[in-house]
Design a protein around this motif. Structure first.
Motif, short mmCIF file in Angstrom:
data_model
loop_
_atom_site.label_atom_id
_atom_site.label_comp_id
_atom_site.label_asym_id
_atom_site.label_seq_id
_atom_site.Cartn_x
_atom_site.Cartn_y
_atom_site.Cartn_z
N LEU A 480 44.94 37.48 37.65
CA LEU A 480 46.27 37.87 37.20
C LEU A 480 46.84 39.06 37.97
CD1 LEU A 480 45.60 37.73 33.34
CD2 LEU A 480 46.54 35.93 34.80
N ASP A 481 46.07 39.58 38.91
CA ASP A 481 46.50 40.79 39.61
C ASP A 481 46.32 40.70 41.13
OD1 ASP A 481 43.79 40.69 39.49
OD2 ASP A 481 43.49 42.78 38.90
N GLU A 482 46.23 39.51 41.66
CA GLU A 482 46.01 39.36 43.10
C GLU A 482 47.13 38.55 43.74
OE1 GLU A 482 42.17 38.16 44.28
OE2 GLU A 482 41.10 39.50 42.91
N TRP A 483 48.34 38.83 43.33
CA TRP A 483 49.48 38.08 43.89
C TRP A 483 49.69 38.36 45.37
CZ3 TRP A 483 50.58 34.42 40.71
CH2 TRP A 483 50.37 34.60 39.34
N GLY A 567 54.28 43.00 33.03
CA GLY A 567 53.10 43.18 32.20
C GLY A 567 52.67 41.97 31.40
N VAL A 568 53.18 40.78 31.74
CA VAL A 568 52.77 39.56 31.03
C VAL A 568 52.33 38.52 32.06
CG1 VAL A 568 54.05 39.88 28.92
CG2 VAL A 568 55.22 38.92 30.89
N PRO A 569 51.32 38.84 32.88
CA PRO A 569 50.95 37.89 33.93
C PRO A 569 50.32 36.63 33.35
CG PRO A 569 49.34 39.65 33.79
CD PRO A 569 50.45 40.02 32.85
N ALA A 570 50.43 35.57 34.12
CA ALA A 570 49.85 34.29 33.74
C ALA A 570 49.23 33.67 34.97
CB ALA A 570 50.92 33.35 33.16
N PRO A 571 48.10 32.97 34.82
CA PRO A 571 47.53 32.27 35.98
C PRO A 571 48.47 31.18 36.46
CG PRO A 571 46.41 31.62 33.96
CD PRO A 571 47.32 32.74 33.60
N LEU A 572 48.30 30.80 37.70
CA LEU A 572 49.22 29.82 38.28
C LEU A 572 49.17 28.49 37.54
CD1 LEU A 572 49.02 30.31 42.15
CD2 LEU A 572 51.00 30.60 40.67
#
Length: 1012
Positions: A480-483, A567-572
């Motif tokens: 969720l943090d490696e865009w 602040g609301v990440p989601a996996p692809l």
């Protein structure tokens, strides 16, 4: 040691006993022991002494063995004896049944305990003699040492300041080798323990002598002894001790042991040992226990077991020391002995060496244990991961080229030699690693496989495979943090020249997205889709479909960055799963709008919130609906509503008011929608509040949130309910002992009047504040509800009655009566209205309760209350109330008579009679009701009794609380009507069990509580 006396020299035993072990000599043995005729005493003396001098020790052993020889012979003869021990001739048989021999020998030892002791001592002496011979041989074979080396001292003493200046150093001298262990320890310590000591000290010559002379004893423990040899020792140094293979037997070869005695003595035979154990004679020299820490292997190992032992030894050497060369020497020795199953070990060890010495190492690599067993148990995928376990983004490409590829080539060649070629092995292993690797490693591999590089330099050589791997890795990742890393991977992918997307192609793309969304959705058979599963999905797609899938991936990566920003990440994979699920999209939008609640960096300015709204609208896509966007199923109005709800949930009500007037929201939400949103948000804040005080916390936010919309009945009602909640919590109500009631419990209470009841029962002075309690009832949602008001007044009167505040109870009852009269007068045409009936029932029961209370001193008010009870009660209750009224009236008359008589006796002036309600007044007020009922009340003396009987049938159904006296007032009144005279309060009956329970429940009857 036992003492004995002899006829020749009575002082010899004491002289021998006083000798110290170091003083014992051959002469002492000749002079002090040999003359003694007691064989048991002499043999015990020999076994009792363990000396360091081998010559003297041998003399002792020889003497003891000589003195025990006859006892051993007698035992042998006893074992062969058949029949009883009478005077008849004994017949000696050549072969005797084993059980008979054992019985005979055991019986003999029981009858001859001296011979039993001698046989046991003889076995010990013979064993010590064998050990003595072995110890002497070990000393002969010990390496010669220089005396200077043996007696070397610390370096600080080499320059001794007290030494003579002219003293010349003595020349080095040599002497025979020193024994590894003292003779006494060699005698007493178990041979297996001694062998383990030699093995751990690498005294292989001494160990070889032990195995040669005591092979029968040490053979079962050979592997335990070999395991004590340090792993770093080379097999060439102890090759004679290692097990060898006998090809003719297909098993381990058992070496021939050269024992000191060709045949064991009878005292050492199993037959004699068993008899000595079972004869019951306490042996002075017991049998030693078997060494418990060793595992016995008395039989030769099979070829497979022998191979397994060598493999374990090699693995142990490798894992404990990391010395591959020591493992290789051990493999070579095993191969020279013909041990099967070790042909590929050398090749495996070379691969392990590449892993240990050439692969990138981590910080803790030195502590990592590598063994041959572990290597062989690993799958090719695990070996590849082990080679690359510590590879970095910088080294991953080099490690794949120099470590992984050679290993995969070896596997490929082995498969070819085995006749099962596998042409896809290299790509399968490589792609499998990429699918499981971290995204930063994947990005480095993709950067080393760019289509712009030469074909020979690329790790992934096929462009379509790159696209499939990228799609599988990205959509299968939970990161969720490696865009930025995902964007690096996307930038390395090939770009194909494809035609513009037409309607049919767009439909095909939508179909692909929908099918992919269904594929990645968890199910019972597949809780989570892996990158490997996704690769199978993308594998059959042609180039055009892959190109469109990459376009969708581009949109999803941008959407993922936006969600992560707020602040609301989601996996692809979420973008695929939610593509046709409006609930998922709405839930994520709600989280995005409310992210300020869970984030440390709050949105404080109007510009921040406008930026958030802009991003949310961007994720919704165009008005026509873009199936690739994150919120494609939500309309613009839906997004605005969700955004406004999230803004309110953060408590930024001033910003909310400003945004309602801004261009972004003005006209998008009508008044009713704003009111609904504010009410919903306020109720949510209310339910989450931990305190009911609306001056701080979530409850304050819930109250202030209702200031955003324009005032309305619903808004005012909700605000009043919050105020009532705050008031209730101020009374310190408890949901259970020690735990205050929470706001959510108040909202979920079905009968909110029960909360008022709890306030009155838990606060002593609450009943005095009638207007406060009524205002609380109104704000709880009962504004305009006359029945609720009547019930509340009844509860107040009942509470006052319980504490015997009769004046306030009467005032409250009057107010309740006036309220009921007002209700009845306002609905004259609907007397059967359920609400009117319910209010009337509460009213007459309360008046009847107070009017018949014996502690209430004002008879006029009591009669007035009973009159109101008569007015409001149902027809079937009239006889019961009339009976109570008549009893009260008779009591009043008696009191008046007594007062009059007292005044006459005292000569005092008679006062004017007070106003009171008479029977005529009551009859006049009820004339119409009695006429309708066509009821006749008899004037006989039993009328009161009949009325009492009728009232008793219903009294049990009226759960009143009568205060603290616990008397049955109705029984008291009935007794008075029967006797015609006043009875004292002390003669009253005790209330029934049902009335006691009603007393405990207090005013719960007004709320419809069950009378249990």
């Amino acid at each position: 040691m036992s003492t004995a006396t002899t006829s020749s020299a009575p002082d010899l035993p004491s002289q021998w006993s006083t000798l110290v072990d170091d003083e014992v000599s051959i002469a002492n043995v000749e002079q002090l022991l040999k003359p003694i005729n007691d064989d048991l005493w002499v043999s015990a003396a020999c076994v009792d002494r363990i000396l360091e001098d081998a010559t003297v020790q041998r003399t002792l052993l020889d003497l003891g063995i000589e003195r025990t020889s006859q006892a051993a012979q007698r035992a042998r003869d006893a074992a062969a004896r058949v029949g009883s021990d009478d005077d008849e001739a004994e017949t000696i048989q050549e072969t005797v049944d084993e059980r008979t021999r054992h019985t005979s020998l055991t019986s003999y030892f029981s009858q001859e305990p001296v011979d039993a002791q001698l046989c046991r001592i003889r076995a010990v002496l013979l064993e010590r003699l064998d050990r003595l011979n072995t110890w002497v041989e070990i000393c002969k074979e010990a390496p010669v040492q220089n005396e200077d080396e043996e007696d070397a001292i610390d370096e600080e003493w080499e320059d001794d300041p007290w030494a003579e200046d002219n003293a010349a150093p003595a020349p080095p001298t040599s002497k025979p080798g020193k024994a590894p262990v003292p003779l006494s320890a060699f005698f007493t310590v178990d041979l297996a323990e001694t062998a383990c000591l030699f093995a751990s000290q690498e005294r292989f010559t001494a160990l070889r002598i032990l195995f040669d002379r005591h092979g029968t004893t040490l053979w079962p423990y050979r592997f335990s002894i070999l395991e004590c040899i340090p792993e770093y020792a080379l097999a060439t140094e102890y090759r004679e001790l290692l097990p060898s293979f006998d090809a003719s037997l297909n098993a381990e070869q058992r070496p021939h042991a050269r024992s000191w005695r060709e045949e064991a003595d009878y005292s050492e035979s199993p037959e004699c040992i068993r008899a000595l154990v079972e004869c019951g004679v306490p042996l002075s020299v017991p049998y030693p226990a078997a060494p418990s820490r060793f595992t016995a292997n008395p039989s030769p190992l099979s070829s497979s077991d022998l191979s397994s032992w060598y493999l374990r030894r090699i693995d142990h050497v490798l894992s404990s020391t990391g010395l591959v060369d020591a493992a290789l020497v051990l493999v070579q020795h095993a191969a020279s002995q013909g041990v099967p199953g070790l042909d590929e070990v050398g090749e495996d060890l070379s691969l392990i060496a590449r892993l240990v010495y050439d692969a990138s190492q981590g910080v803790d690599s030195a502590a990592e244990d590598w063994s041959l067993e572990r290597w062989r148990s690993m799958s090719p995928e695990e070996v590849v991961r082990a080679y690359l376990a510590h590879s970095t983004e910088v080294s991953i490409a080099r490690d794949i080229q120099k470590l992984v590829m050679p290993y995969l080539f070896v596997l490929e060649s082995r498969a070819d030699r085995a006749g099962t070629p596998d042409p896809d092995l290299i790509t399968r292993m490589l792609y499998g690693y990429i699918l499981d690797a971290h995204l930063d490693i994947v990005a480095a591999i993709f950067e080393a496989s760019k289509p712009t590089l030469a074909q020979g330099q690329r790790i992934i050589k096929d462009d379509e495979d790159m696209a499939r791997l990228a799609l599988a890795c990205l959509y299968g990742s939970d990161k969720l943090d490696e865009w930025p890393t995902m964007s690096r991977i996307f930038e390395c992918l090939p770009a194909w020249d494809t035609p513009e997307i037409e309607d049919a192609d767009a439909d095909e793309t939508d179909t692909t997205i929908a099918s992919l969304g269904n594929f990645v959705t968890p199910s019972t058979t597949r809780p989570r889709v892996t990158p490997s599963d996704l690769l199978l999905f993308f594998k059959p797609l042609p180039t055009t479909s892959l190109s469109r899938a990459l376009d969708v991936l581009d949109v999803h990566l941008e959407s993922g960055e936006i969600l992560a920003r707020w602040g609301v990440p989601a996996p692809l994979r979420w973008f695929l799963q939610s593509n046709s699920n409006i609930g998922e999209q709405r839930s994520r939008a709600n989280r995005m709008a409310r992210r300020a609640n869970a984030s440390d960096d709050q949105l404080d300015t109007q510009e921040d919130w406008e930026w958030l709204l802009e991003d949310m609208l961007k994720l919704a896509g165009s008005d026509e609906g873009d199936s690739r966007s994150a919120f494609c199923l939500l309309s613009r109005d839906d997004i605005i509503r969700i955004f406004f709800s999230g803004l309110l949930s953060t408590g930024n009500f001033d910003i909310a008011k400003k945004l309602l007037k801004s261009s972004n929201l003005k006209g998008s939400l009508d008044h009713q929608i704003i009111e609904d949103i504010c009410l919903t948000c306020s109720q949510e804040l209310y339910d989450n509040a931990t305190s009911g005080n609306y001056h701080f916390g979530d409850m304050k936010l819930a109250y202030d949130c209702l200031d955003v919309p324009e005032p309305s009945d619903r808004v005012v009602q909700e605000k009043e309910f919050i105020e009532a909640t705050s008031r209730l919590c101020s009374f310190n109500l408890m949901s259970r002992p020690g735990i205050p009631i929470s706001p959510i419990e108040i909202r979920l209470t079905k009968d909110r009047l029960s909360l008022v009841s709890r306030v009155l029962s838990s606060n002593n002075d609450a009943y005095k504040h009638t207007e406060v309690i009524l205002d609380l009832v109104h704000k709880l949602g009962f504004r305009g509800d006359i029945v609720a008001e009547v019930k509340t007044l009844a509860m107040l009167a009942e509470t006052a009655l319980q504490v015997e505040d009769f004046g306030r109870a009467y005032e409250t009852s009057e107010k309740m009566v006036n309220t009921v009269l007002l209700l009845r007068s306002s609905n004259p045409v609907a007397p059967e209205d359920p609400s009117i009936q319910e209010a009337s029932e509460v009213c007459w029961l309360t008046c009847f309760q107070l009017g018949r209370h014996p502690e209430f001193p004002d008879v006029d008010k009591k009669l007035a209350l009973l009159g109101r009870a008569l007015e409001f009660c149902p027809p079937e209750k009239l006889p019961d109330i009339l009976a109570a009224w008549r009893a009260l009236e008779e009591e009043d008359i008696d009191q008046r008579r007594e007062a009059l008589a007292a005044r006459k006796r005292g000569g005092r002036r008679r006062s004017a009679p007070r106003q009171r309600v008479t029977g005529a007044d009551v009859a006049a007020s009820l004339a119409s009701r009695l006429q309708n009922m066509q009821m006749h009340i008899p004037a006989s003396p039993d009328a009161a009794a009949l009325a009492n009987k009728a009232f008793s049938r219903v009294a049990a159904n009226i759960p009143f609380s009568f205060g603290g006296r616990g008397r049955s007032y109705l029984s008291q009144d009935s007794d008075r009507s029967r006797s015609g005279s006043r009875t004292g309060a002390d003669g009253a009956h005790v209330v029934s069990e049902q009335a006691s329970r009603a007393l405990q429940k207090g005013i719960g009857w007004l709320l419809g509580a069950d009378d249990e």
